[in-house]
Design a protein around this motif. Structure first.
Motif, PDB file in Angstrom:
ATOM      1  N   ASP A 111       0.840  -1.207   0.000  1.00 39.87           N
ATOM      2  CA  ASP A 111       0.000   0.000   0.000  1.00 39.87           C
ATOM      3  C   ASP A 111       0.872   1.253   0.000  1.00 39.87           C
ATOM      4  O   ASP A 111       0.561   2.243  -0.680  1.00 39.87           O
ATOM      5  CB  ASP A 111      -0.919   0.033   1.224  1.00 39.87           C
ATOM      6  N   TYR A 112       1.948   1.207   0.767  1.00 40.99           N
ATOM      7  CA  TYR A 112       2.849   2.363   0.802  1.00 40.99           C
ATOM      8  C   TYR A 112       3.573   2.524  -0.533  1.00 40.99           C
ATOM      9  O   TYR A 112       3.713   3.642  -1.045  1.00 40.99           O
ATOM     10  CB  TYR A 112       3.871   2.237   1.936  1.00 40.99           C
ATOM     11  N   LEU A 113       4.048   1.413  -1.112  1.00 46.42           N
ATOM     12  CA  LEU A 113       4.732   1.497  -2.399  1.00 46.42           C
ATOM     13  C   LEU A 113       3.812   2.083  -3.467  1.00 46.42           C
ATOM     14  O   LEU A 113       4.234   2.899  -4.288  1.00 46.42           O
ATOM     15  CB  LEU A 113       5.230   0.109  -2.834  1.00 46.42           C
ATOM     16  N   ALA A 114       2.545   1.671  -3.448  1.00 49.46           N
ATOM     17  CA  ALA A 114       1.572   2.220  -4.410  1.00 49.46           C
ATOM     18  C   ALA A 114       1.385   3.715  -4.185  1.00 49.46           C
ATOM     19  O   ALA A 114       1.342   4.501  -5.141  1.00 49.46           O
ATOM     20  CB  ALA A 114       0.244   1.483  -4.288  1.00 49.46           C
ATOM     21  N   ALA A 115       1.288   4.126  -2.914  1.00 46.77           N
ATOM     22  CA  ALA A 115       1.130   5.555  -2.614  1.00 46.77           C
ATOM     23  C   ALA A 115       2.345   6.349  -3.079  1.00 46.77           C
ATOM     24  O   ALA A 115       2.217   7.471  -3.598  1.00 46.77           O
ATOM     25  CB  ALA A 115       0.904   5.750  -1.111  1.00 46.77           C
ATOM     26  N   ALA A 116       3.531   5.786  -2.913  1.00 48.09           N
ATOM     27  CA  ALA A 116       4.750   6.472  -3.349  1.00 48.09           C
ATOM     28  C   ALA A 116       4.764   6.633  -4.866  1.00 48.09           C
ATOM     29  O   ALA A 116       5.107   7.707  -5.390  1.00 48.09           O
ATOM     30  CB  ALA A 116       5.978   5.692  -2.885  1.00 48.09           C
ATOM     31  N   LEU A 117       4.379   5.583  -5.592  1.00 50.21           N
ATOM     32  CA  LEU A 117       4.343   5.675  -7.054  1.00 50.21           C
ATOM     33  C   LEU A 117       3.315   6.705  -7.525  1.00 50.21           C
ATOM     34  O   LEU A 117       3.555   7.443  -8.481  1.00 50.21           O
ATOM     35  CB  LEU A 117       4.037   4.300  -7.654  1.00 50.21           C
ATOM     36  N   ILE A 182       3.006   0.326  11.673  1.00 52.55           N
ATOM     37  CA  ILE A 182       1.830  -0.173  12.384  1.00 52.55           C
ATOM     38  C   ILE A 182       0.607  -0.278  11.480  1.00 52.55           C
ATOM     39  O   ILE A 182      -0.400  -0.857  11.871  1.00 52.55           O
ATOM     40  CB  ILE A 182       1.496   0.750  13.582  1.00 52.55           C
ATOM     41  N   ALA A 183       0.664   0.271  10.270  1.00 56.43           N
ATOM     42  CA  ALA A 183      -0.454   0.212   9.332  1.00 56.43           C
ATOM     43  C   ALA A 183       0.110   0.131   7.914  1.00 56.43           C
ATOM     44  O   ALA A 183       1.197   0.650   7.637  1.00 56.43           O
ATOM     45  CB  ALA A 183      -1.362   1.427   9.492  1.00 56.43           C
ATOM     46  N   PRO A 184      -0.641  -0.507   6.987  1.00 54.99           N
ATOM     47  CA  PRO A 184      -0.121  -0.734   5.634  1.00 54.99           C
ATOM     48  C   PRO A 184       0.202   0.528   4.844  1.00 54.99           C
ATOM     49  O   PRO A 184       1.022   0.467   3.923  1.00 54.99           O
ATOM     50  CB  PRO A 184      -1.249  -1.526   4.951  1.00 54.99           C
ATOM     51  N   MET A 185      -0.431   1.653   5.192  1.00 55.14           N
ATOM     52  CA  MET A 185      -0.158   2.867   4.401  1.00 55.14           C
ATOM     53  C   MET A 185       1.125   3.568   4.814  1.00 55.14           C
ATOM     54  O   MET A 185       1.561   4.505   4.157  1.00 55.14           O
ATOM     55  CB  MET A 185      -1.328   3.850   4.488  1.00 55.14           C
ATOM     56  N   TYR A 186       1.759   3.118   5.910  1.00 55.64           N
ATOM     57  CA  TYR A 186       3.014   3.709   6.356  1.00 55.64           C
ATOM     58  C   TYR A 186       4.176   2.820   5.913  1.00 55.64           C
ATOM     59  O   TYR A 186       4.042   1.597   5.859  1.00 55.64           O
ATOM     60  CB  TYR A 186       3.053   3.841   7.876  1.00 55.64           C
ATOM     61  N   PRO A 187       5.331   3.416   5.642  1.00 54.26           N
ATOM     62  CA  PRO A 187       6.473   2.581   5.257  1.00 54.26           C
ATOM     63  C   PRO A 187       7.163   1.960   6.467  1.00 54.26           C
ATOM     64  O   PRO A 187       7.303   2.592   7.511  1.00 54.26           O
ATOM     65  CB  PRO A 187       7.405   3.578   4.564  1.00 54.26           C
TER      66      PRO A 187
END
Length: 256
Positions: A111-117, A182-187
């Protein structure tokens, strides 16, 4: 004699006439029997007001269903990411200018990798090469590539690795004391290259990365604080890693 009878008869007739006249006069003088005055018809009572018709309530507006998050397919991601591997598939590879280590991606939250892209594609992160690479990607491409590079995300150890530097205390509320988010949206930051972490924090400070939360956290950090944070997280295990995937574009679609 005859004359006397006639006179008497006339007298009787005259008396009768007088009596009749007087009686008739009396009759005419008797007040007429009062005719009862016509009573006005009772006013029509207004019909009981009909209960007000129920106000038609507007039909509830159908709310659009929340879009389900895209599910990444690592097999498609493998086929789509052949150019990404020119940097992220080589252990120890470095960005040319400015000079810092290319981040490790294996074990990261997809989820974080997708947000970064998305950030690189949309201009929220300033990196010319990454923007050029991401600008051609669809949302599904991004989800697939993120799923592929993440592999199996790190799991929290549940153990405190020791004393957390004061500068990093606030960071652990999202990125975990053991560096596992602690959550999928954080790296997750455990085992990430220290110089890459320093570069990322500097970009939050100078606007190269437009994340208001991180910008506010990074604003007051000194160079010494940033070095302490980067040093702490880069030493944590289990760690992120880079897996070399030596294949060509022609074989990218094959199973691993």
């Amino acid at each position: 004699m005859g004359r006397g009878r006639r006179s008497a008869a006339q007298a009787v007739s005259l008396a009768a006439i007088v009596t009749g006249v007087l009686t008739g006069t009396a009759w005419t003088q008797q007040p007429a029997e009062p005719v009862p005055a016509a009573q006005p018809a009772p006013a029509a009572q207004p019909a009981a007001a009909a209960p007000p018709a129920a106000v038609a309530q507007p039909a509830a507006v159908a709310q659009p269903a929340a879009a389900a998050p895209l599910q990444g397919d690592p097999r498609r991601g493998k086929a789509r990411s052949y150019t990404c591997l020119g940097c992220h598939g080589i252990d120890g590879y470095r960005n040319a200018y400015p000079n810092y280590s290319v981040p490790k991606l294996k074990g990261q939250n997809p989820d974080y990798l997708a947000a970064a892209l998305h950030g690189y594609r949309d201009g929220d992160r300033s990196h010319l090469t990454m923007h050029s690479q991401a600008s051609t990607l669809t949302d599904q491409d991004i989800a697939d590539i993120a799923a592929y590079f993440a592999g199996k995300p790190l799991t929290a150890s549940g153990k405190s690795p020791g004393t957390v530097p004061k500068a990093a205390t606030l960071c652990t509320t999202c990125h975990g004391q053991d560096g596992v988010a602690i959550a999928p949206m954080y790296p997750s930051l455990a085992g990430q290259h220290g110089d890459y972490l320093e570069r990322a924090i500097a970009e939050y400070q100078n606007g190269g990365r437009k994340n208001p939360v991180m910008k506010s956290f990074a604003a007051s950090l000194s160079s010494a604080d940033i070095a302490a944070i980067a040093g702490y997280f880069s030493d944590l295990t289990p760690a992120l890693s880079t897996e070399s995937r030596p294949y060509t574009r022609l074989t990218a679609g094959s199973a691993e």
